[in-house]
Design a protein around this motif. Structure first.
Motif, PDB file in Angstrom:
ATOM      1  N   GLU A  90       0.827  -1.204   0.000  1.00 19.22           N
ATOM      2  CA  GLU A  90       0.000   0.000   0.000  1.00 19.22           C
ATOM      3  C   GLU A  90       0.865   1.259   0.000  1.00 19.22           C
ATOM      4  O   GLU A  90       0.565   2.219  -0.711  1.00 19.22           O
ATOM      5  CB  GLU A  90      -0.970  -0.026   1.182  1.00 19.22           C
ATOM      6  CG  GLU A  90      -2.077  -1.055   0.982  1.00 19.22           C
ATOM      7  CD  GLU A  90      -3.033  -1.176   2.156  1.00 19.22           C
ATOM      8  OE1 GLU A  90      -2.653  -0.847   3.303  1.00 19.22           O
ATOM      9  OE2 GLU A  90      -4.186  -1.618   1.925  1.00 19.22           O
ATOM     10  N   THR A  91       1.953   1.246   0.740  1.00 23.99           N
ATOM     11  CA  THR A  91       2.880   2.379   0.750  1.00 23.99           C
ATOM     12  C   THR A  91       3.506   2.579  -0.628  1.00 23.99           C
ATOM     13  O   THR A  91       3.813   3.700  -1.026  1.00 23.99           O
ATOM     14  CB  THR A  91       3.976   2.174   1.813  1.00 23.99           C
ATOM     15  OG1 THR A  91       3.336   2.092   3.088  1.00 23.99           O
ATOM     16  CG2 THR A  91       4.988   3.286   1.818  1.00 23.99           C
ATOM     17  N   SER A  92       3.646   1.481  -1.377  1.00 24.30           N
ATOM     18  CA  SER A  92       4.231   1.541  -2.722  1.00 24.30           C
ATOM     19  C   SER A  92       3.209   1.876  -3.800  1.00 24.30           C
ATOM     20  O   SER A  92       3.520   1.826  -4.983  1.00 24.30           O
ATOM     21  CB  SER A  92       4.893   0.208  -3.059  1.00 24.30           C
ATOM     22  OG  SER A  92       5.976  -0.002  -2.207  1.00 24.30           O
ATOM     23  N   GLY A  93       1.976   2.170  -3.397  1.00 15.80           N
ATOM     24  CA  GLY A  93       0.986   2.617  -4.368  1.00 15.80           C
ATOM     25  C   GLY A  93       0.018   1.568  -4.860  1.00 15.80           C
ATOM     26  O   GLY A  93      -0.693   1.798  -5.838  1.00 15.80           O
ATOM     27  N   PHE A  94      -0.037   0.418  -4.210  1.00 18.64           N
ATOM     28  CA  PHE A  94      -1.005  -0.612  -4.583  1.00 18.64           C
ATOM     29  C   PHE A  94      -2.149  -0.590  -3.575  1.00 18.64           C
ATOM     30  O   PHE A  94      -1.918  -0.431  -2.378  1.00 18.64           O
ATOM     31  CB  PHE A  94      -0.344  -1.994  -4.612  1.00 18.64           C
ATOM     32  CG  PHE A  94       0.681  -2.138  -5.699  1.00 18.64           C
ATOM     33  CD1 PHE A  94       0.318  -2.537  -6.973  1.00 18.64           C
ATOM     34  CD2 PHE A  94       2.018  -1.869  -5.445  1.00 18.64           C
ATOM     35  CE1 PHE A  94       1.266  -2.662  -7.975  1.00 18.64           C
ATOM     36  CE2 PHE A  94       2.975  -1.994  -6.442  1.00 18.64           C
ATOM     37  CZ  PHE A  94       2.599  -2.392  -7.715  1.00 18.64           C
ATOM     38  N   ILE A  95      -3.367  -0.760  -4.060  1.00 19.25           N
ATOM     39  CA  ILE A  95      -4.566  -0.708  -3.217  1.00 19.25           C
ATOM     40  C   ILE A  95      -5.163  -2.109  -3.131  1.00 19.25           C
ATOM     41  O   ILE A  95      -5.435  -2.737  -4.166  1.00 19.25           O
ATOM     42  CB  ILE A  95      -5.596   0.268  -3.821  1.00 19.25           C
ATOM     43  CG1 ILE A  95      -5.002   1.669  -3.929  1.00 19.25           C
ATOM     44  CG2 ILE A  95      -6.886   0.264  -3.017  1.00 19.25           C
ATOM     45  CD1 ILE A  95      -5.781   2.591  -4.850  1.00 19.25           C
ATOM     46  N   LEU A  96      -5.387  -2.590  -1.914  1.00 14.94           N
ATOM     47  CA  LEU A  96      -5.999  -3.901  -1.732  1.00 14.94           C
ATOM     48  C   LEU A  96      -7.441  -3.847  -2.223  1.00 14.94           C
ATOM     49  O   LEU A  96      -8.237  -3.033  -1.768  1.00 14.94           O
ATOM     50  CB  LEU A  96      -5.944  -4.323  -0.262  1.00 14.94           C
ATOM     51  CG  LEU A  96      -6.488  -5.719   0.061  1.00 14.94           C
ATOM     52  CD1 LEU A  96      -5.733  -6.807  -0.701  1.00 14.94           C
ATOM     53  CD2 LEU A  96      -6.409  -5.970   1.566  1.00 14.94           C
ATOM     54  N   ARG A  97      -7.781  -4.715  -3.162  1.00 15.76           N
ATOM     55  CA  ARG A  97      -9.118  -4.731  -3.772  1.00 15.76           C
ATOM     56  C   ARG A  97      -9.887  -6.017  -3.475  1.00 15.76           C
ATOM     57  O   ARG A  97     -11.106  -6.008  -3.360  1.00 15.76           O
ATOM     58  CB  ARG A  97      -8.971  -4.544  -5.283  1.00 15.76           C
ATOM     59  CG  ARG A  97     -10.224  -4.746  -6.091  1.00 15.76           C
ATOM     60  CD  ARG A  97     -11.212  -3.620  -5.910  1.00 15.76           C
ATOM     61  NE  ARG A  97     -12.343  -3.831  -6.799  1.00 15.76           N
ATOM     62  CZ  ARG A  97     -13.611  -3.731  -6.436  1.00 15.76           C
ATOM     63  NH1 ARG A  97     -13.933  -3.393  -5.218  1.00 15.76           N
ATOM     64  NH2 ARG A  97     -14.566  -3.953  -7.307  1.00 15.76           N
ATOM     65  N   VAL A  98      -9.172  -7.156  -3.356  1.00 18.38           N
ATOM     66  CA  VAL A  98      -9.826  -8.449  -3.149  1.00 18.38           C
ATOM     67  C   VAL A  98      -9.135  -9.177  -2.005  1.00 18.38           C
ATOM     68  O   VAL A  98      -7.904  -9.283  -1.974  1.00 18.38           O
ATOM     69  CB  VAL A  98      -9.749  -9.334  -4.425  1.00 18.38           C
ATOM     70  CG1 VAL A  98     -10.332 -10.714  -4.182  1.00 18.38           C
ATOM     71  CG2 VAL A  98     -10.426  -8.651  -5.602  1.00 18.38           C
ATOM     72  N   ARG A  99      -9.950  -9.685  -1.097  1.00 17.21           N
ATOM     73  CA  ARG A  99      -9.444 -10.535  -0.016  1.00 17.21           C
ATOM     74  C   ARG A  99     -10.337 -11.772   0.003  1.00 17.21           C
ATOM     75  O   ARG A  99     -11.462 -11.751   0.473  1.00 17.21           O
ATOM     76  CB  ARG A  99      -9.514  -9.828   1.327  1.00 17.21           C
ATOM     77  CG  ARG A  99      -8.993 -10.685   2.482  1.00 17.21           C
ATOM     78  CD  ARG A  99      -9.156 -10.011   3.842  1.00 17.21           C
ATOM     79  NE  ARG A  99      -8.106  -9.003   4.019  1.00 17.21           N
ATOM     80  CZ  ARG A  99      -8.340  -7.699   4.220  1.00 17.21           C
ATOM     81  NH1 ARG A  99      -9.574  -7.238   4.286  1.00 17.21           N
ATOM     82  NH2 ARG A  99      -7.333  -6.866   4.383  1.00 17.21           N
ATOM     83  N   GLU A 100      -9.813 -12.848  -0.578  1.00 17.05           N
ATOM     84  CA  GLU A 100     -10.559 -14.096  -0.592  1.00 17.05           C
ATOM     85  C   GLU A 100      -9.637 -15.227  -0.140  1.00 17.05           C
ATOM     86  O   GLU A 100      -8.415 -15.056  -0.149  1.00 17.05           O
ATOM     87  CB  GLU A 100     -11.170 -14.377  -1.968  1.00 17.05           C
ATOM     88  CG  GLU A 100     -10.194 -14.556  -3.096  1.00 17.05           C
ATOM     89  CD  GLU A 100     -10.880 -14.718  -4.450  1.00 17.05           C
ATOM     90  OE1 GLU A 100     -12.032 -15.208  -4.498  1.00 17.05           O
ATOM     91  OE2 GLU A 100     -10.274 -14.366  -5.462  1.00 17.05           O
ATOM     92  N   PRO A 101     -10.205 -16.351   0.266  1.00 17.88           N
ATOM     93  CA  PRO A 101      -9.358 -17.448   0.724  1.00 17.88           C
ATOM     94  C   PRO A 101      -8.306 -17.814  -0.326  1.00 17.88           C
ATOM     95  O   PRO A 101      -8.634 -18.070  -1.480  1.00 17.88           O
ATOM     96  CB  PRO A 101     -10.355 -18.593   0.948  1.00 17.88           C
ATOM     97  CG  PRO A 101     -11.659 -17.911   1.200  1.00 17.88           C
ATOM     98  CD  PRO A 101     -11.634 -16.676   0.329  1.00 17.88           C
ATOM     99  N   GLY A 102      -7.058 -17.785   0.075  1.00 18.42           N
ATOM    100  CA  GLY A 102      -5.958 -18.173  -0.806  1.00 18.42           C
ATOM    101  C   GLY A 102      -5.526 -17.146  -1.825  1.00 18.42           C
ATOM    102  O   GLY A 102      -4.638 -17.429  -2.635  1.00 18.42           O
ATOM    103  N   HIS A 103      -6.122 -15.945  -1.825  1.00 18.41           N
ATOM    104  CA  HIS A 103      -5.815 -14.971  -2.866  1.00 18.41           C
ATOM    105  C   HIS A 103      -6.071 -13.552  -2.353  1.00 18.41           C
ATOM    106  O   HIS A 103      -7.065 -13.295  -1.681  1.00 18.41           O
ATOM    107  CB  HIS A 103      -6.716 -15.245  -4.084  1.00 18.41           C
ATOM    108  CG  HIS A 103      -6.625 -14.235  -5.179  1.00 18.41           C
ATOM    109  ND1 HIS A 103      -7.733 -13.539  -5.628  1.00 18.41           N
ATOM    110  CD2 HIS A 103      -5.596 -13.801  -5.931  1.00 18.41           C
ATOM    111  CE1 HIS A 103      -7.376 -12.725  -6.614  1.00 18.41           C
ATOM    112  NE2 HIS A 103      -6.088 -12.864  -6.812  1.00 18.41           N
TER     113      HIS A 103
END
Length: 181
Positions: A90-103
């Protein structure tokens, strides 16, 4: 759309489903360099925690028409301790969009890159790499896949995941051929 699929997506998508127009463009020779810049950002952010960073999906296949979104595969030792990679990405400019089991999936604010994160040893990683490697060398399947994507892009999608779901059958068919010979 299947109510179970809708409920599942609502439970794993951070920010909810997003209507989207799918745009397929001809292969751009600058995609590998764009990937290299993004991969460097990931490696700098995570250091040795980034076990592997690979260019995957259509933008990694020379000559294949694609959505102009660089897809990346990041392998980490374990997904569970998110504090070991999420804040740094996130500090490097990526935004968490999906949080699913294993991915987990991150994207850039410009929405020009998706970073798929898996733990080492998962079958999904070999699916991505086997498909990429086959399409790089098999023109008939590369053309077949491009045509299916163009057909699907002409439809209206209430979320990109539904477009991805619609490609499942053709991807499975191509993977069977890739693994058979």
């Amino acid at each position: 759309m299947n109510e179970d699929r809708v409920a599942y997506l609502d439970s794993v998508l951070i920010g909810g489903r997003e209507p989207i127009s799918i745009r397929i463009v001809e292969y751009a020779p600058d995609w590998p360099a764009h990937f290299d810049r993004l991969a460097d950002r990931v490696r700098q952010a995570l250091g040795e925690r980034a076990l592997s960073v690979q260019h995957i999906r259509s933008t990694s296949v020379p000559g294949l028409a694609a959505k102009p979104i660089i897809d990346m595969l990041l392998i980490v030792a374990d997904l569970a301790p998110e504090e070991q990679y999420v804040p740094a990405l996130e500090t490097s400019g990526f935004i968490l969009r999906v949080r699913e089991p294993g991915h987990r999936m991150f994207r850039t604010p410009q929405r020009d890159a998706h970073l798929h994160v898996y733990a080492a040893g998962g079958s999904e990683t070999s699916d991505y790499l086997d498909l990429r490697d086959w399409l790089r060398t098999n023109e008939p399947d590369r053309l077949l896949y491009a045509e299916r994507k163009r057909e699907l892009a002409r439809q209206t999608w209430t979320d990109m995941n539904y477009y991805a779901d619609a490609k499942t059958a053709i991807i499975a068919q191509i993977l069977r051929r890739a693994r058979a010979g």
